[in-house]
Design a protein around this motif. Structure first.
Motif, mmCIF file in Angstrom:
data_model
loop_
_atom_site.group_PDB
_atom_site.id
_atom_site.type_symbol
_atom_site.label_atom_id
_atom_site.label_comp_id
_atom_site.label_asym_id
_atom_site.label_seq_id
_atom_site.Cartn_x
_atom_site.Cartn_y
_atom_site.Cartn_z
ATOM 1 N N LYS A 334 0.795 -1.225 0.000
ATOM 2 C CA LYS A 334 0.000 0.000 0.000
ATOM 3 C C LYS A 334 0.827 1.273 0.000
ATOM 4 O O LYS A 334 0.292 2.362 -0.225
ATOM 5 C CB LYS A 334 -0.941 0.008 1.218
ATOM 6 C CG LYS A 334 -2.021 -1.065 1.152
ATOM 7 C CD LYS A 334 -3.006 -0.933 2.297
ATOM 8 C CE LYS A 334 -4.110 -1.981 2.185
ATOM 9 N NZ LYS A 334 -5.085 -1.883 3.303
ATOM 10 N N LYS A 335 2.139 1.185 0.269
ATOM 11 C CA LYS A 335 2.974 2.386 0.301
ATOM 12 C C LYS A 335 4.292 2.133 -0.416
ATOM 13 O O LYS A 335 5.363 2.151 0.192
ATOM 14 C CB LYS A 335 3.225 2.828 1.744
ATOM 15 C CG LYS A 335 1.993 3.334 2.470
ATOM 16 C CD LYS A 335 2.331 3.820 3.867
ATOM 17 C CE LYS A 335 1.089 4.344 4.577
ATOM 18 N NZ LYS A 335 1.409 4.820 5.964
ATOM 19 N N THR A 338 5.915 4.688 -6.811
ATOM 20 C CA THR A 338 5.180 4.607 -8.074
ATOM 21 C C THR A 338 6.095 4.169 -9.214
ATOM 22 O O THR A 338 7.173 4.730 -9.405
ATOM 23 C CB THR A 338 4.556 5.968 -8.417
ATOM 24 O OG1 THR A 338 3.632 6.320 -7.379
ATOM 25 C CG2 THR A 338 3.820 5.917 -9.740
ATOM 26 N N ASP A 359 1.200 1.122 -8.617
ATOM 27 C CA ASP A 359 0.442 2.141 -9.341
ATOM 28 C C ASP A 359 0.698 3.529 -8.767
ATOM 29 O O ASP A 359 1.515 3.713 -7.863
ATOM 30 C CB ASP A 359 -1.053 1.811 -9.336
ATOM 31 C CG ASP A 359 -1.649 1.773 -7.931
ATOM 32 O OD1 ASP A 359 -1.059 2.368 -7.004
ATOM 33 O OD2 ASP A 359 -2.718 1.162 -7.754
ATOM 34 N N SER A 360 -0.021 4.517 -9.312
ATOM 35 C CA SER A 360 0.192 5.916 -8.916
ATOM 36 C C SER A 360 -0.189 6.177 -7.469
ATOM 37 O O SER A 360 0.228 7.182 -6.887
ATOM 38 C CB SER A 360 -0.602 6.845 -9.836
ATOM 39 O OG SER A 360 -1.987 6.533 -9.789
ATOM 40 N N ASN A 361 -0.979 5.310 -6.874
ATOM 41 C CA ASN A 361 -1.363 5.453 -5.466
ATOM 42 C C ASN A 361 -0.431 4.702 -4.526
ATOM 43 O O ASN A 361 -0.653 4.689 -3.319
ATOM 44 C CB ASN A 361 -2.795 4.945 -5.267
ATOM 45 C CG ASN A 361 -3.809 5.775 -6.023
ATOM 46 O OD1 ASN A 361 -3.716 6.994 -6.052
ATOM 47 N ND2 ASN A 361 -4.773 5.112 -6.644
ATOM 48 N N GLY A 362 0.600 4.072 -5.080
ATOM 49 C CA GLY A 362 1.527 3.304 -4.255
ATOM 50 C C GLY A 362 1.045 1.914 -3.926
ATOM 51 O O GLY A 362 1.579 1.276 -3.023
ATOM 52 N N HIS A 363 0.038 1.412 -4.653
ATOM 53 C CA HIS A 363 -0.572 0.118 -4.342
ATOM 54 C C HIS A 363 -0.236 -0.923 -5.408
ATOM 55 O O HIS A 363 -0.049 -0.599 -6.583
ATOM 56 C CB HIS A 363 -2.096 0.250 -4.263
ATOM 57 C CG HIS A 363 -2.571 1.198 -3.225
ATOM 58 N ND1 HIS A 363 -3.885 1.588 -3.101
ATOM 59 C CD2 HIS A 363 -1.911 1.844 -2.236
ATOM 60 C CE1 HIS A 363 -4.012 2.431 -2.096
ATOM 61 N NE2 HIS A 363 -2.824 2.611 -1.555
#
Length: 561
Positions: A334-335, A338, A359-363
């Motif tokens: 989750k962190k 990217t 992904d761009s959200n760090g997931h």
């Protein structure tokens, strides 16, 4: 003759009080902004001239002959820290840039500079016209390169204090914060004041132990640094073998540590902008362009160069795992960084179990094969050719709640269907009762009589409706319906009382606010000043007012401000 006591006018007292209190008030606020003799700030100069970067009294060069008659230059530096620089002032894991030692020294006006690491090698370890930094490298406490390294070289380390040199073995895995800088030349020569045994080198690389031009860095017990350049391949100079380097270092007293930097045609020492040794590579008469540099500056100054980092090793991941009812496993990140690639491997690193991109959200969620329940795995993220520190995690045990929860859902759906059928039955019964009401007026009068009786017995119409609904079901429980009606009545009474209380509280709070507004327009009396509320006081933080604040209030009262 007795003298009269001077008459003190009230206005004079007021003026004196104002002057004294304002002085005290000003000091209480602004005294921290001054610098006392006991609290001097030691500021570090950054844009210093060459003489300020390292005073001439703190470095010197001695020329001489080595044990085999080759020319030798010994530079000693004291009261200094060591820095590491790069072409374009950029530490990168990309294809390297190059610059000669004199060019780098001139660009930063540095008094003492040396070449440092081996450089420009491809994936097989062969020298390349375009290549990357050699081995695993650190700068400013960050890992910025992870490339090919041989089996025999060892790392040169600079501690986070910028002063202490040391070495690490070839297989060392560095993490951010381990050292300020990590370089890779060849191997240590002296450690803890003792000579290091000659390293085992493959036959194809045996020439590195034979006579070559040499560049050596050493450190004395008192922390002073030294550079030794031994000539070779030029004008009768032979260079030095491994044993001859040890012999030269034994001539110097109190050597605690010494390390063999990249030598050969790269060997370069620049003092005050000039090469003290001749160029040992005939192909580059102005000096061989290299990939990094060592320089020295006063231990009273900040680093005058401050090379930036273009690429850094990603941080260690945080992740959770899940094993599904069908036996498949999942890793959830989750962190992450990217664009980084996450790899899940067995703890021995031999088998890749799964991979995914953040992904761009760090997931990212990575699905794994079956049968890995309770297994330990290693998880890393890779960005710009740099791999993070490994996270070792144990996969969760398979969750058995999925099937049970589905059965519960089925049970709940069946119960809901039964309840809906009951509702249909009750609605049909109610429709039949309504038809009965329309058909006979006698039944409606009986209902009215029941309502009157319920009113006389203090029961609500809602409870009567409940009783009516319950009579349409089999085996009705009249006593339980009466208890429910009494409970509903008591709850409605409580809600009414709560509403009344809230109205009272609101009116009281409005009254308090009105009182506060009235008091805000009044001048504080001396009695009120004693009990001043907690406030933010200048220079002392939040808390009860100090005696300075009380003086200010007292003066305001005198002046009727």
């Amino acid at each position: 003759m007795t003298m009269k006591k001077p008459v003190i006018v009230k206005s004079q007292c007021v003026v004196q009080t104002i002057l004294i209190s304002s002085s005290i008030f000003g000091y209480s606020i602004f005294h921290d902004y001054g610098i006392s003799a006991n609290d001097q700030v030691k500021s570090l100069k950054v844009n210093a001239t060459k003489s300020e970067i390292l005073p001439k009294t703190d470095y010197s060069v001695k020329t001489g002959k080595s044990v085999n008659g080759s020319r030798m230059w010994n530079t000693q530096i004291k009261h200094a820290k060591m820095g590491v620089g790069f072409p374009n002032d950029e530490a990168t894991n990309d294809i390297m840039s190059y610059e000669t030692v004199p060019e780098f020294a001139k660009r930063h006006d540095l008094p003492v500079v040396s070449n440092a690491s081996r450089f420009s090698y491809n994936a097989t370890g062969d020298a390349a016209a375009e290549g990357k930094a050699w081995g695993e490298r650190m700068h400013d406490g960050k890992v910025f390169a992870q490339n090919y390294k041989d089996s025999y070289s060892q790392y040169l380390t600079l501690n986070n204090d910028g002063k202490t040199l040391g070495s690490e073995h070839n297989g060392k895995k560095f993490n951010n914060g381990d050292y300020q800088d990590v370089l890779l030349g060849f191997f240590p020569l002296i450690e803890n004041g003792k000579a290091v045994e000659e390293p085992a080198v493959p036959a194809k690389n045996i020439s590195i132990l034979q006579a070559q031009p040499r560049q050596i860095i050493y450190q004395l017990n008192d922390g002073s640094f030294g550079l030794i350049t031994i000539g070779g391949r030029y004008d009768g100079d032979k260079g030095a073998t491994y044993d001859e380097m040890i012999a030269e270092l034994r001539k110097i007293q109190n050597v605690k540590f010494a390390y063999n930097l990249d030598g050969g045609g790269s060997s370069s020492t620049v003092i005050d902008g000039k090469m003290v040794n001749p160029v040992f590579d005939s192909r580059t008469p102005k000096g061989r362009p290299v990939g990094d540099f060592i320089y020295f500056y006063s231990d009273k100054l900040a680093d005058p160069v401050n090379s930036k980092l273009k690429s850094t090793m990603p941080e260690k991941l945080t992740a959770t795992t899940k094993t599904n009812a069908d036996g498949t496993a999942e890793v959830i990140v989750k962190k992450g960084v990217t664009g980084a690639t996450v790899n899940v491997k067995t703890t021995d690193g031999k088998k890749l179990l799964g991979t995914g991109k953040i992904d761009s959200n760090g997931h990212v969620t990575i699905k794994l094969e079956k049968g890995l329940e309770k297994s330990k795995v290693n998880i890393t993220q890779v960005k710009s050719g740099l791999t993070s520190e490994q996270l070792e995690i144990t996969l969760d045990e398979a969750t058995k709640t999925d099937s049970s929860s589905s059965s519960e859902k089925k049970d709940s759906s069946s119960s809901s269907s039964s309840s809906s059928s009951e509702k249909k039955d009750s609605s049909s019964s109610s429709s039949s009762s309504s038809s009965e009401k329309k058909d006979s007026s006698s039944s409606s009068s009986s209902v009215n009589s029941k309502k009157k009786e319920s009113d006389s017995s203090n029961t609500s119409s809602t409870s009567e409706n409940k009783n009516t609904d319950s009579t349409s079901k089999e085996n009705p429980d009249d006593s339980s319906s009466e208890l429910r009606s009494e409970k509903n009545a008591s709850e409605s009474a409580n809600s009414d009382s709560d509403t009344d209380v809230s109205h009272v509280k609101n009116s009281e709070s409005r009254g308090k606010e009105d009182n506060r507004e009235d008091r805000s327009h009044k001048t504080l009396s001396s009695e009120e000043a004693k009990e001043l509320p907690t406030k933010k006081v200048p220079n002392t933080g939040v808390g009860k007012p100090t005696w300075v604040d009380k003086i200010i209030v007292y003066v305001r009262n005198l002046l009727n401000i």
